[in-house]
Scaffold this active site. Structure first.
Site, PDB file in Angstrom:
ATOM      1  N   LYS A  90       0.854  -1.189   0.000  1.00 44.93           N
ATOM      2  CA  LYS A  90       0.000   0.000   0.000  1.00 44.93           C
ATOM      3  C   LYS A  90       0.879   1.224   0.000  1.00 44.93           C
ATOM      4  O   LYS A  90       1.802   1.333   0.823  1.00 44.93           O
ATOM      5  CB  LYS A  90      -0.885   0.001   1.267  1.00 44.93           C
ATOM      6  CG  LYS A  90      -1.850   1.174   1.307  1.00 44.93           C
ATOM      7  CD  LYS A  90      -3.117   0.872   0.554  1.00 44.93           C
ATOM      8  CE  LYS A  90      -3.923   2.108   0.221  1.00 44.93           C
ATOM      9  NZ  LYS A  90      -3.461   2.830  -1.006  1.00 44.93           N
ATOM     10  N   GLN A 111       7.243   3.802   3.906  1.00 43.52           N
ATOM     11  CA  GLN A 111       5.848   3.374   3.953  1.00 43.52           C
ATOM     12  C   GLN A 111       5.674   2.095   4.795  1.00 43.52           C
ATOM     13  O   GLN A 111       4.632   1.908   5.421  1.00 43.52           O
ATOM     14  CB  GLN A 111       5.362   3.142   2.509  1.00 43.52           C
ATOM     15  CG  GLN A 111       3.864   3.250   2.310  1.00 43.52           C
ATOM     16  CD  GLN A 111       3.357   4.672   2.193  1.00 43.52           C
ATOM     17  OE1 GLN A 111       3.951   5.484   1.515  1.00 43.52           O
ATOM     18  NE2 GLN A 111       2.261   4.975   2.851  1.00 43.52           N
ATOM     19  N   LYS A 114       5.425   3.384   8.375  1.00 41.60           N
ATOM     20  CA  LYS A 114       4.232   4.233   8.502  1.00 41.60           C
ATOM     21  C   LYS A 114       2.978   3.362   8.559  1.00 41.60           C
ATOM     22  O   LYS A 114       2.121   3.527   9.424  1.00 41.60           O
ATOM     23  CB  LYS A 114       4.170   5.174   7.304  1.00 41.60           C
ATOM     24  CG  LYS A 114       2.990   6.132   7.315  1.00 41.60           C
ATOM     25  CD  LYS A 114       2.776   6.802   5.956  1.00 41.60           C
ATOM     26  CE  LYS A 114       4.005   7.511   5.442  1.00 41.60           C
ATOM     27  NZ  LYS A 114       3.697   8.422   4.312  1.00 41.60           N
ATOM     28  N   LYS A 126       5.408   1.686  -3.057  1.00 46.35           N
ATOM     29  CA  LYS A 126       5.334   3.036  -3.631  1.00 46.35           C
ATOM     30  C   LYS A 126       5.618   2.949  -5.117  1.00 46.35           C
ATOM     31  O   LYS A 126       6.305   2.036  -5.561  1.00 46.35           O
ATOM     32  CB  LYS A 126       6.392   3.941  -2.979  1.00 46.35           C
ATOM     33  CG  LYS A 126       6.121   5.413  -3.145  1.00 46.35           C
ATOM     34  CD  LYS A 126       5.199   5.909  -2.056  1.00 46.35           C
ATOM     35  CE  LYS A 126       4.777   7.331  -2.248  1.00 46.35           C
ATOM     36  NZ  LYS A 126       4.086   7.846  -1.047  1.00 46.35           N
ATOM     37  N   GLY A 165      -2.723   8.249  -4.270  1.00 44.81           N
ATOM     38  CA  GLY A 165      -2.103   9.495  -4.696  1.00 44.81           C
ATOM     39  C   GLY A 165      -0.817   9.816  -3.949  1.00 44.81           C
ATOM     40  O   GLY A 165      -0.494   9.220  -2.922  1.00 44.81           O
ATOM     41  N   ASP A 166      -0.084  10.755  -4.502  1.00 43.35           N
ATOM     42  CA  ASP A 166       1.094  11.360  -3.865  1.00 43.35           C
ATOM     43  C   ASP A 166       1.347  12.637  -4.677  1.00 43.35           C
ATOM     44  O   ASP A 166       0.422  13.116  -5.369  1.00 43.35           O
ATOM     45  CB  ASP A 166       2.295  10.402  -3.899  1.00 43.35           C
ATOM     46  CG  ASP A 166       3.431  10.849  -2.972  1.00 43.35           C
ATOM     47  OD1 ASP A 166       3.342  10.601  -1.761  1.00 43.35           O
ATOM     48  OD2 ASP A 166       4.407  11.473  -3.447  1.00 43.35           O
ATOM     49  N   THR A 209      -4.742  13.447   5.158  1.00 37.72           N
ATOM     50  CA  THR A 209      -3.326  13.598   5.544  1.00 37.72           C
ATOM     51  C   THR A 209      -3.130  14.897   6.327  1.00 37.72           C
ATOM     52  O   THR A 209      -2.497  14.905   7.395  1.00 37.72           O
ATOM     53  CB  THR A 209      -2.411  13.548   4.305  1.00 37.72           C
ATOM     54  OG1 THR A 209      -2.774  12.422   3.516  1.00 37.72           O
ATOM     55  CG2 THR A 209      -0.966  13.444   4.706  1.00 37.72           C
ATOM     56  N   ASN A 240      -2.233  18.887  -1.748  1.00 34.52           N
ATOM     57  CA  ASN A 240      -3.266  18.194  -0.978  1.00 34.52           C
ATOM     58  C   ASN A 240      -2.979  18.219   0.525  1.00 34.52           C
ATOM     59  O   ASN A 240      -3.865  18.544   1.327  1.00 34.52           O
ATOM     60  CB  ASN A 240      -3.396  16.752  -1.484  1.00 34.52           C
ATOM     61  CG  ASN A 240      -4.338  15.936  -0.628  1.00 34.52           C
ATOM     62  OD1 ASN A 240      -3.888  15.175   0.221  1.00 34.52           O
ATOM     63  ND2 ASN A 240      -5.635  16.129  -0.808  1.00 34.52           N
TER      64      ASN A 240
HETATM   65  P1  NDP Z   1       0.729  17.712  -4.207  1.00 33.29           P
HETATM   66  O1  NDP Z   1       1.201  17.352  -5.554  1.00 33.29           O
HETATM   67  O2  NDP Z   1      -0.731  17.883  -3.980  1.00 33.29           O
HETATM   68  O3  NDP Z   1       1.451  19.029  -3.701  1.00 33.29           O
HETATM   69  C1  NDP Z   1       2.820  19.096  -3.601  1.00 33.29           C
HETATM   70  C2  NDP Z   1       3.222  20.470  -3.126  1.00 33.29           C
HETATM   71  O4  NDP Z   1       4.626  20.466  -2.842  1.00 33.29           O
HETATM   72  C3  NDP Z   1       3.012  21.541  -4.167  1.00 33.29           C
HETATM   73  O5  NDP Z   1       2.778  22.758  -3.534  1.00 33.29           O
HETATM   74  C4  NDP Z   1       4.347  21.550  -4.918  1.00 33.29           C
HETATM   75  O6  NDP Z   1       4.616  22.753  -5.575  1.00 33.29           O
HETATM   76  C5  NDP Z   1       5.301  21.327  -3.766  1.00 33.29           C
HETATM   77  N1  NDP Z   1       6.493  20.625  -4.281  1.00 33.29           N
HETATM   78  C6  NDP Z   1       6.538  19.429  -4.891  1.00 33.29           C
HETATM   79  N2  NDP Z   1       7.777  19.118  -5.249  1.00 33.29           N
HETATM   80  C7  NDP Z   1       8.540  20.144  -4.858  1.00 33.29           C
HETATM   81  C8  NDP Z   1       9.912  20.408  -4.949  1.00 33.29           C
HETATM   82  N3  NDP Z   1      10.754  19.554  -5.526  1.00 33.29           N
HETATM   83  N4  NDP Z   1      10.350  21.573  -4.406  1.00 33.29           N
HETATM   84  C9  NDP Z   1       9.496  22.450  -3.823  1.00 33.29           C
HETATM   85  N5  NDP Z   1       8.178  22.257  -3.717  1.00 33.29           N
HETATM   86  C10 NDP Z   1       7.708  21.111  -4.230  1.00 33.29           C
HETATM   87  O7  NDP Z   1       1.320  16.594  -3.253  1.00 33.29           O
HETATM   88  P2  NDP Z   1       0.847  16.179  -1.779  1.00 33.29           P
HETATM   89  O8  NDP Z   1       0.364  17.349  -1.027  1.00 33.29           O
HETATM   90  O9  NDP Z   1      -0.007  14.991  -1.913  1.00 33.29           O
HETATM   91  O10 NDP Z   1       2.232  15.665  -1.160  1.00 33.29           O
HETATM   92  C11 NDP Z   1       3.101  16.518  -0.416  1.00 33.29           C
HETATM   93  C12 NDP Z   1       4.027  15.672   0.434  1.00 33.29           C
HETATM   94  O11 NDP Z   1       3.240  14.881   1.341  1.00 33.29           O
HETATM   95  C13 NDP Z   1       4.902  14.666  -0.324  1.00 33.29           C
HETATM   96  O12 NDP Z   1       6.106  14.507   0.367  1.00 33.29           O
HETATM   97  C14 NDP Z   1       4.099  13.370  -0.222  1.00 33.29           C
HETATM   98  O13 NDP Z   1       4.921  12.242  -0.366  1.00 33.29           O
HETATM   99  C15 NDP Z   1       3.568  13.506   1.199  1.00 33.29           C
HETATM  100  N6  NDP Z   1       2.388  12.724   1.558  1.00 33.29           N
HETATM  101  C16 NDP Z   1       1.234  12.794   0.821  1.00 33.29           C
HETATM  102  C17 NDP Z   1       0.128  12.084   1.223  1.00 33.29           C
HETATM  103  C18 NDP Z   1      -1.177  12.186   0.517  1.00 33.29           C
HETATM  104  O14 NDP Z   1      -2.147  11.588   0.998  1.00 33.29           O
HETATM  105  N7  NDP Z   1      -1.291  12.932  -0.562  1.00 33.29           N
HETATM  106  C19 NDP Z   1       0.179  11.198   2.382  1.00 33.29           C
HETATM  107  C20 NDP Z   1       1.402  11.253   3.122  1.00 33.29           C
HETATM  108  C21 NDP Z   1       2.454  11.972   2.691  1.00 33.29           C
HETATM  109  P3  NDP Z   1       4.455  22.846  -7.155  1.00 33.29           P
HETATM  110  O15 NDP Z   1       2.978  22.814  -7.405  1.00 33.29           O
HETATM  111  O16 NDP Z   1       5.099  24.102  -7.551  1.00 33.29           O
HETATM  112  O17 NDP Z   1       5.155  21.628  -7.719  1.00 33.29           O
HETATM  113  O1  2IT Z   2       2.970   8.849   1.490  1.00 34.32           O
HETATM  114  C1  2IT Z   2       1.822   8.389   1.670  1.00 34.32           C
HETATM  115  O2  2IT Z   2       1.517   7.826   2.707  1.00 34.32           O
HETATM  116  C2  2IT Z   2       0.840   8.567   0.600  1.00 34.32           C
HETATM  117  N1  2IT Z   2       1.151   9.174  -0.407  1.00 34.32           N
HETATM  118  C3  2IT Z   2      -0.539   7.995   0.752  1.00 34.32           C
HETATM  119  C4  2IT Z   2      -0.539   6.531   0.409  1.00 34.32           C
HETATM  120  C5  2IT Z   2      -1.897   5.866   0.370  1.00 34.32           C
HETATM  121  O3  2IT Z   2      -1.900   4.675   0.036  1.00 34.32           O
HETATM  122  O4  2IT Z   2      -2.913   6.491   0.673  1.00 34.32           O
END
Ligand code: NDP
Ligand code: 2IT
Length: 448
Positions: A90, A111, A114, A126, A165-166, A209, A240
């Site tokens: 997952k 992961q 986590k 992943k 998603g990620d 998240t 997100n």
């Molecule tokens: P999104 O794609 O929705 O948003 C990512 C954000 O981070 C955007 O604002 C983006 O800016 C910025 N960003 C991405 N890459 C870079 C970079 N190289 N340098 C600077 N800014 C950057 O992703 P999420 O919000 O889903 O994910 C954010 C983090 O949270 C990641 O580390 C992800 O692995 C983690 N995560 C996500 C989960 C989920 O449920 N979605 C769960 C647990 C962890 P820009 O638009 O300019 O690229």
């Molecule tokens: O980093 C993470 O935990 C995620 N991007 C969410 C993974 C998931 O299966 O919901």
């Protein structure tokens, strides 16, 4: 040489040019030293650590698709099925030009622990691609997603591997991928999470998240005699995780004064306007300059022009919610100088090892991502449960379970840290608590 050091050296030697993977393994193995040393002979004989750091399966594939000009484009696709000791693989799918095997392996490795911390039956995996959804038309994104799943569908399934998603993968991408999986297999099953609400998605998964990050942060502060209400919070990212972290922080009475994206950051002393942020990022898919243009209290700072980031803003609580290694030692020093009391990671590994050490040694409450952002995957697991029983729970029911899970995670990692004489070291607590369950399951299942 100790078993832990031997295995770390082996990881560096066998996985060259994968610095993020080395970093994630180093952090975990360092924390586990005390646990491994207490039982070194048995773990060594079973090669438990070698098996833990070696993915069960790595799938690398070509993703050809046709752009709007009729030109064929080719991307690299990845799915790393890291560990299935406690449940089906997952974990999310990252779509970003920086994606490579080392990044997917670091994320898959994190992961494992986590998912174990959630208390739910999910293993670690992943995937993703170096495809960049930015600036692509919906049709191009669909063409990519369909091609990606046309290969990946062979390896995933509701009881084997459930992606989500990620970065770069949201509801639109999951929808296209789900449609193609269903078309190829004829199965209407919970093979992906983060689905739309009309076709099997869970209420509160979108928010999970960010909300979970705040539930855990609130509990961590409470257990240390502090309150989130009234605090000034700096958030990075505007995707997100960041958006719903801002929203929940405000609901809990905090004032969030920053967000960022890859090119700039916003300082909004009156507090971030979440409705406007959602409009700019979720609806228009635009840059933060548009947020600043629409709100007079907001100042926009260009990262490249100014050489600054949001961590220069004075805050009580910092929540990095963008990407790996976005908070380095200099940032940590600035945060401490400015009186930060807590840092909780919404992103995966956003804080460098040096910065983490500095924050901890400076007495800052520090919660690592594998605990603090586990609410997303935990709610994905709740989506899997709802899909299996072919029912949908209410928002309040899912949100209530999410809150309980996050509070439990904090207490479990706090207890694990205390048990091993590392009181207040939540990095060690998270790694140890996550590891012990997986190690016990791996041992019970024999050499596989
Ligand atoms: P999104 O794609 O929705 O948003 C990512 C954000 O981070 C955007 O604002 C983006 O800016 C910025 N960003 C991405 N890459 C870079 C970079 N190289 N340098 C600077 N800014 C950057 O992703 P999420 O919000 O889903 O994910 C954010 C983090 O949270 C990641 O580390 C992800 O692995 C983690 N995560 C996500 C989960 C989920 O449920 N979605 C769960 C647990 C962890 P820009 O638009 O300019 O690229
Ligand atoms: O980093 C993470 O935990 C995620 N991007 C969410 C993974 C998931 O299966 O919901």
């Amino acid at each position: 040489m100790s078993y832990v050091d031997e295995v770390f050296d082996m990881v560096v030697e066998k996985n060259p040019v994968q610095p993020e993977f080395h970093q994630a393994v180093k952090e975990v193995l360092e924390s586990l030293r005390v646990v491994i040393e207490a039982n070194e002979e048995a773990y060594r004989k079973d090669a438990l650590l070698e098996r833990l750091v070696t993915p069960e399966r790595q799938i690398l594939f070509r993703v050809p698709w046709v752009d709007d000009k009729g030109q064929v484009q080719v991307n690299n696709g990845f799915r790393v099925q890291f560990n299935s000791a406690i449940g089906p693989y997952k974990g999310g799918l990252r779509l970003h030009p920086s994606v490579n095997l080392g990044i997917i392996k670091f994320l898959g490795f994190e992961q494992i622990f986590k998912n174990s911390l959630t208390g739910l039956p999910i293993g670690g995996g992943k995937g993703g691609s170096d495809f960049d959804p930015k600036g692509k038309s919906d049709r191009e994104v669909m063409a990519f997603c369909q091609s990606f799943i046309t290969e990946l569908y062979k390896y995933i399934g509701a009881d084997t591997d459930v992606p989500a998603g990620d970065i770069g993968t949201g509801a639109r991408e999951i929808g296209y991928m789900y449609g193609q999986y269903k078309r190829l297999t004829g199965l209407y099953e919970g093979v992906l999470t983060g689905k739309g609400l009309t076709y099997g998605g869970s209420l509160a998964r979108t928010e999970a998240t960010g909300y979970g990050l705040l539930y855990l942060t609130e509990e961590m502060l409470k257990c240390n005699g502090k309150d989130i209400a009234g605090k000034t919070v700096a958030v990075s990212g505007s995707g997100n995780v960041a958006i719903y972290a801002v929203q929940k922080a405000q609901q809990l009475g905090a004032k969030v004064v920053t967000v960022s994206d890859s090119t700039g950051w916003i300082y909004d002393p009156e507090g971030i306007d979440v409705a406007l942020l959602k409009e700019v990022k979720e609806v228009k898919r635009a840059r933060l300059t548009e947020y600043a243009a629409a709100r007079s209290s907001a100042q926009y700072h260009d990262k490249a022009l100014e050489g600054t980031n949001q961590w220069i803003v004075k805050c009580d609580v910092a929540l990095p919610c963008a990407t790996q290694n976005e908070l380095g030692l200099e940032d940590a020093k600035t945060l401490v100088e400015n009186g930060v009391i807590a840092v909780a990671e919404g992103a995966n590994m956003p804080t460098t090892l040096e910065a983490t050490k500095y924050l901890q040694e400076s007495g800052v409450l520090f919660c690592p991502g594998k605990a603090a952002n586990a609410g997303g995957v935990a709610t994905s697991a709740l989506e899997m449960s709802q899909n299996s029983e072919r029912l949908s729970w209410t928002f309040e029911e899912v949100d209530g379970k999410l809150k309980d899970i996050m509070v439990n995670i904090f207490h479990n990692l706090d207890a694990a840290a205390k048990k091993y004489g590392l009181d207040g070291d939540y990095v060690a607590g998270a790694n140890i608590a996550g590891f012990l369950k997986v190690a016990e399951a791996m041992t019970a299942q024999g050499i596989v």
